[in-house]
Enzyme design. Sequence first.
Site, PDB file in Angstrom:
ATOM      1  N   GLY A  14       0.777  -1.236   0.000  1.00 31.12           N
ATOM      2  CA  GLY A  14       0.000   0.000   0.000  1.00 31.12           C
ATOM      3  C   GLY A  14       0.807   1.284   0.000  1.00 31.12           C
ATOM      4  O   GLY A  14       0.343   2.312   0.482  1.00 31.12           O
ATOM      5  N   ASN A 109      -5.246   2.632 -13.036  1.00 26.75           N
ATOM      6  CA  ASN A 109      -4.303   1.621 -12.550  1.00 26.75           C
ATOM      7  C   ASN A 109      -2.885   2.162 -12.677  1.00 26.75           C
ATOM      8  O   ASN A 109      -2.570   2.910 -13.609  1.00 26.75           O
ATOM      9  CB  ASN A 109      -4.450   0.334 -13.378  1.00 26.75           C
ATOM     10  CG  ASN A 109      -3.499  -0.759 -12.918  1.00 26.75           C
ATOM     11  OD1 ASN A 109      -3.416  -1.047 -11.729  1.00 26.75           O
ATOM     12  ND2 ASN A 109      -2.755  -1.337 -13.845  1.00 26.75           N
ATOM     13  N   HIS A 111       1.012   0.989 -13.175  1.00 27.93           N
ATOM     14  CA  HIS A 111       1.764  -0.188 -13.618  1.00 27.93           C
ATOM     15  C   HIS A 111       3.260   0.147 -13.593  1.00 27.93           C
ATOM     16  O   HIS A 111       3.651   1.235 -14.046  1.00 27.93           O
ATOM     17  CB  HIS A 111       1.327  -0.607 -15.032  1.00 27.93           C
ATOM     18  CG  HIS A 111       2.007  -1.834 -15.519  1.00 27.93           C
ATOM     19  ND1 HIS A 111       1.655  -3.104 -15.116  1.00 27.93           N
ATOM     20  CD2 HIS A 111       3.067  -1.977 -16.349  1.00 27.93           C
ATOM     21  CE1 HIS A 111       2.464  -3.983 -15.703  1.00 27.93           C
ATOM     22  NE2 HIS A 111       3.325  -3.331 -16.446  1.00 27.93           N
TER      23      HIS A 111
HETATM   24  C1  GRF Z   1       4.240  -2.462  -6.762  1.00 32.04           C
HETATM   25  O1  GRF Z   1       5.066  -3.443  -7.333  1.00 32.04           O
HETATM   26  C2  GRF Z   1       3.751  -1.549  -7.819  1.00 32.04           C
HETATM   27  O2  GRF Z   1       4.641  -1.540  -8.905  1.00 32.04           O
HETATM   28  C3  GRF Z   1       2.471  -2.094  -8.260  1.00 32.04           C
HETATM   29  O3  GRF Z   1       1.934  -2.777  -7.134  1.00 32.04           O
HETATM   30  C4  GRF Z   1       3.019  -3.139  -6.265  1.00 32.04           C
HETATM   31  C5  GRF Z   1       2.716  -2.822  -4.838  1.00 32.04           C
HETATM   32  O4  GRF Z   1       2.608  -1.477  -4.669  1.00 32.04           O
HETATM   33  N1  GRF Z   1       1.592  -1.051  -8.704  1.00 32.04           N
HETATM   34  P1  GRF Z   1       2.095  -0.899  -3.245  1.00 32.04           P
HETATM   35  O5  GRF Z   1       3.323  -0.602  -2.434  1.00 32.04           O
HETATM   36  O6  GRF Z   1       1.245  -1.989  -2.611  1.00 32.04           O
HETATM   37  O7  GRF Z   1       1.336   0.323  -3.578  1.00 32.04           O
END
Ligand code: GRF
Length: 211
Positions: A14, A109, A111
């Site tokens: 998160g 989203n 990515h």
């Molecule tokens: C990360 O690898 C990011 O690249 C992708 O989701 C993963 C977790 O991100 N979007 P977060 O720290 O849970 O936001």
Amino acid sequence: MSPVNIGVLISGSGTNLQAIIDSVENGYINGKISIVISNKEDAYGLKRAEKHGIEALYLDRKLFKNEKEYNREIIDVMKSRNVELIVLAGYLRVLSSEFINEFHMRIINIHPSLIPSFSGKGYYGERVHNEVLSRGLKITGATVHFVDEGTDTGPIILQDFVRVEDNDDLNILKDKVLQIEHKILIEAIKLYSEDKLIIKHGKVSKGKVKR
Ligand code: GRF
């Protein structure tokens, strides 16, 4: 302009969610996070939400007959909180077409690559960065896009890049990209909240949407 009502879907730590929380709290984004939903009970993002007084809900997929029912529940929860913008912040499940239609061009989203590179089925998280390192790429980055029925194929909103240094390893690269993710995700939500994203022929440009 009234604050944009945001619902966030997560599956993990998160950090992208945290970036949104911080930007809402410091006023950079004129918005409100009404709910955070995770498909993983141990997602640290749920704790981040609770710490900031945001409703945090774990939805156990095993309690639902199928993907359609699971997505239906998420739709109902989001609509009951009058959520307007859905943000997938490290959410690792596929959305149903009913969900995507219900929130047409209101789902974004983040990515961790410069789409279309290293995107689509199976490309998420560390798998992306490992490919970048194994191919010896000199730049990589992140993309924020609207979600359509494909995987990572919706209209691109923002991208930014980072240079890959010779001594970068997985953790260094992951952190560098994550910083970029946080930056462009916040910018994209801010543009959306200010009605400054124009979608025409599947392409997004910045400008004031004429209502
Ligand atoms: C990360 O690898 C990011 O690249 C992708 O989701 C993963 C977790 O991100 N979007 P977060 O720290 O849970 O936001």
